[in-house]
Design a protein around this motif. Sequence first.
Motif, short mmCIF file in Angstrom:
data_model
loop_
_atom_site.label_atom_id
_atom_site.label_comp_id
_atom_site.label_asym_id
_atom_site.label_seq_id
_atom_site.Cartn_x
_atom_site.Cartn_y
_atom_site.Cartn_z
N TRP A 43 -7.54 4.85 12.05
CA TRP A 43 -7.32 3.59 11.32
C TRP A 43 -8.57 2.73 11.45
O TRP A 43 -9.16 2.64 12.52
CB TRP A 43 -6.13 2.83 11.90
N ARG A 53 -6.55 4.17 6.49
CA ARG A 53 -6.45 5.33 7.34
C ARG A 53 -7.20 6.46 6.67
O ARG A 53 -7.01 6.72 5.48
CB ARG A 53 -4.99 5.72 7.52
N ARG A 80 -8.11 10.08 5.55
CA ARG A 80 -7.28 11.23 5.23
C ARG A 80 -7.95 12.52 5.64
O ARG A 80 -7.45 13.59 5.39
CB ARG A 80 -6.94 11.23 3.73
N GLY A 138 0.81 -1.19 0.00
CA GLY A 138 0.00 0.00 0.00
C GLY A 138 0.85 1.25 0.00
O GLY A 138 2.08 1.15 -0.09
N PRO A 139 0.27 2.38 0.08
CA PRO A 139 -1.18 2.52 0.17
C PRO A 139 -1.83 2.52 -1.20
O PRO A 139 -1.18 2.83 -2.20
CB PRO A 139 -1.33 3.89 0.81
N GLU A 140 -3.08 2.12 -1.20
CA GLU A 140 -3.89 2.30 -2.39
C GLU A 140 -4.87 3.39 -2.02
O GLU A 140 -5.63 3.25 -1.06
CB GLU A 140 -4.64 1.00 -2.70
N ARG A 141 -4.78 4.49 -2.71
CA ARG A 141 -5.62 5.62 -2.30
C ARG A 141 -6.97 5.54 -2.99
O ARG A 141 -7.04 5.36 -4.20
CB ARG A 141 -4.94 6.93 -2.66
N ASP A 163 -6.50 5.87 2.62
CA ASP A 163 -5.34 5.13 2.13
C ASP A 163 -5.44 3.70 2.64
O ASP A 163 -5.49 3.47 3.85
CB ASP A 163 -4.05 5.78 2.65
#
Lengths: 246, 477
Positions: B470, B462, B464, B429-432, B446
Amino acid sequence: MSALDHVLQHPAVWRGSQYAKVTVESVPTGFAELDGLLPGGGWPRAALTELLIAQSGIGELRLLAPALARMSRQEKWLALVAPPYLPYAPAFDALGIDLSRLIVVESRSDAQTLWAAERCLRSGACSAVIAWPGAVAERALRRLQSAAEQGKSLGVLFSPLRCAAQPSPAPLRIQLACGRSRLTLHILKRRGGGWAAPLTLDVGFGQPLTATQTDITQENITQRNITVQRISAAPARSRRIRQGIA
Amino acid sequence: MLWSCLHFPDLSLQLLLRASPADQALVVHGGGNRPQILSCNPSARSTGIAAGMSLSAAIALCPDLQARPRDAGAEHRALGRIAGWAGQFTPVVSIDAPDAVLLEIEGSLALFGGLPAMQLRLSQDLAELGYAAAIATAPTPGAARLLARAGISRAVTKSAQLPDVLHDLPLTLLAQPEDTLRALALMGVRSVGACLDLPREGVARRFGQGLLDELDRALGRLPDPRTPYCPPAHYRARLPLPAPVHETGPLLFAAQRLIVELSGHLRARGSGLTRLKLILQHEERAPTIVQIGFSSPTRDPQRIARLLRERLARVELPERVEAIQFDSEETRPLASRNLSLFPEEMLPDEERSSIVDHLRARLGEDAVHGIACRDDHRPEQAWRACEPGAAQPAATRARRPLWLLDPPRRLRERDDSPQLEGPLVLHGGPERIEGGWWDGGDVARDYFVASDAQGRQLWIYRERQGQRGWYLQGVFG
C-alpha cells in the motif's frame, strides 16, 4: 417583540454576536454562510489572512479554491510559497483554477519562505499569495501584512495551531478543524470584532465521485459494490481485499 | 537642423572616476619612460599635483596616489557607447573624436518637451552615466562643437546669431594643426572673430583652405555632413575600477553605470534584454562569470539592477575585482508600451515576469515554476513543472487530490489493511490505473480514497504486482 427590536436598533446598543459593518475590499469565498460572517463579505483583499490548521490535507485548500478560481481570471499570479507537498496540476485544474496563472515557489528555509512571500505580496504582480511558513514571529507577520497592503494582494498564511494564542496583526484569523468530510471554521479574529459561532462547511470533498462518498460499513456494502463495478469493473480479487478491510 | 554637442573634458579621467564613488587622489599619465600627468581629479589637485608634472614628482607629493596610463582605445570605445546610449534621443548621432558626441535634435524637441527640458534631461541622464559634459546647442555641428569645447553650455537656435556668438571664442578650439594655431597666435590673432576679420585670400594662401573651411562650416556657410554612428547589435562594455574591490557595494555602483548605458542602448534599438553576462575580472585568477536571465525582454534599469543585486549577493568572489564587463548576450524586440486607461486592471507582461526573475535570482532557477497537466493516466506522469504562465489544462476530469507525494510513501500494513498513524478507512474505489509499458514506467495499481483518524482525506493505492504494498500518493488538501 417589536419593542425589543426598537431598542436593539438603537445605535448605542451592541450585541455580542454582531460585528461592525466595515467596508473592506474583498473576494467572495464562494461559501455563502462564510461570506455572511466575514466583514466585507469575503476574504479581505490587500490584507493578511491567517488560517490555523493542525495539519495539511483537511480541506483547507478547497476552502480557498472558489476564491482562487475567481482570482485566476485576473492577469496576475497566484503564488504558492513553500507548499507542504507538490501541487497536483489536474486537481487544481478541476477546481477551475487557471493553471497558467499559478506559480509555485519552493524554498529551503523559513527565512526564504518569508522573504519570497513578502516579495510576492509587495510586488503587486500577485492577486493572491498562499504561504506555508510554519510558525512566524509577530514582527515578520507585521511585515507581511504591510506588504499585502502595499501590493493590494490577498495574503493567506497557513500557521500551526499552536500559534492561535500568539498575537497577530492579520485582520482575519480562522482556525480550521475537520470532522467527517466537513470543515469546521472557528473565527478567532475579524475586522469589526464580535464573536461568531463555529461554522461547519461542506467544502466539496466528494466532488466527481460523490456516489462513493460513503463510509464502507456493513449497511451500505451492497451500494458500494455496485459503485465499484461501475467505476472500474475490478476483478474479484481486489473486491475480496476490500471486503477484508471492511 | 539643430545640433547638440556633448563634450567630455578629461575623458580619460572621467572613465576612471565614474566607476567608483570613492574620492581618492587619481591621475592619468601619458605612459612611456618618463610618464607625465595628463589630468588629475580635485583631490589630487589639492595635494599640489597639476597636469604636466612628472609622475614621480606627483607620487612624491601624494604617496597613496592611484595612477593609470591613458587608454586612447578605451576612450574611443566609451564614446561609441555614449553615442549608442544617445540613440534613444535622436536617430542622428555622430562621434566627434576624440572627446565629443554630436546629436541632431531638432526633430526630437517636441517629444522631449522643448529645448530647455531636453538639455536638462541630457545632462541629468549623463550624470547618471557618471559623465560630466558641457552641452551646447547650435544650428551647425561645428558651432555646437566650438561652444561645447569652450565649456559654454549654451543654446543658440538662429544661424544669424552665430558670428556674434563665436566671435570671442579662442582659435585654439579649432581642429587645426598646432603650427597654424601657433603662427596665428604670433600674429596676434587669437579669437575666431579676429581671424574672420582678416582678408580671406591671404589667410587661404598662408594657412591653406582648411582653416577657412572649418570656420565657414561652423557659421553655416558651407555644408557640414557628419557620419552617423551605427551602434552594434550587442552591447559590450568594460569598466575598469580605479582601485580593485572585494565588496559587492562598489561593484553594484559601477554596474549601475553600465546598466543605465545598456538601457539607453536597448531603447535606441527598440529591443529588450533576455540574457546578460556579467564578467568580473580579477587581478590574477580567471574571471568570475555571472549569467542573468530574464523571462521576458526588459530594458528597465531598475529591474536589471534588482536582479543583479540578488545575484551578486550569492556570488563568492575568489579575489578582488579590478574591472567589470557587461555583455548583452541575447536581446529581443521590445515595443514601447501604451499606457492603460485603467492602470489597476492591466498588468504588463514585464511586471509579471519581473517578480519571477527576482525570486529566481535569490532562490535559484528551479525554485520557481508553474504546473501543467499532461495527458497520461499515471498520476505521477499526469503533471509536469513548466515555465510560469505556460501551463495547459487537463484533458480528463477524474477525482484527483490537490497535493501529490512524489515519490509515494509506503504505508505499513496490519491484517492486510493500510495504516497511517492508525487504521485508514477506505471510502471510494478502487479506480484501477494501468499503463506505461511503452516507456518502461509500467504501473498496475488500484486507487482508493481513505481518511485517517485526524480526518484527512488521502489518496492511496495498492500495487497489483510484486509485493502488493500500500502506498500514499496524494492528500486531498
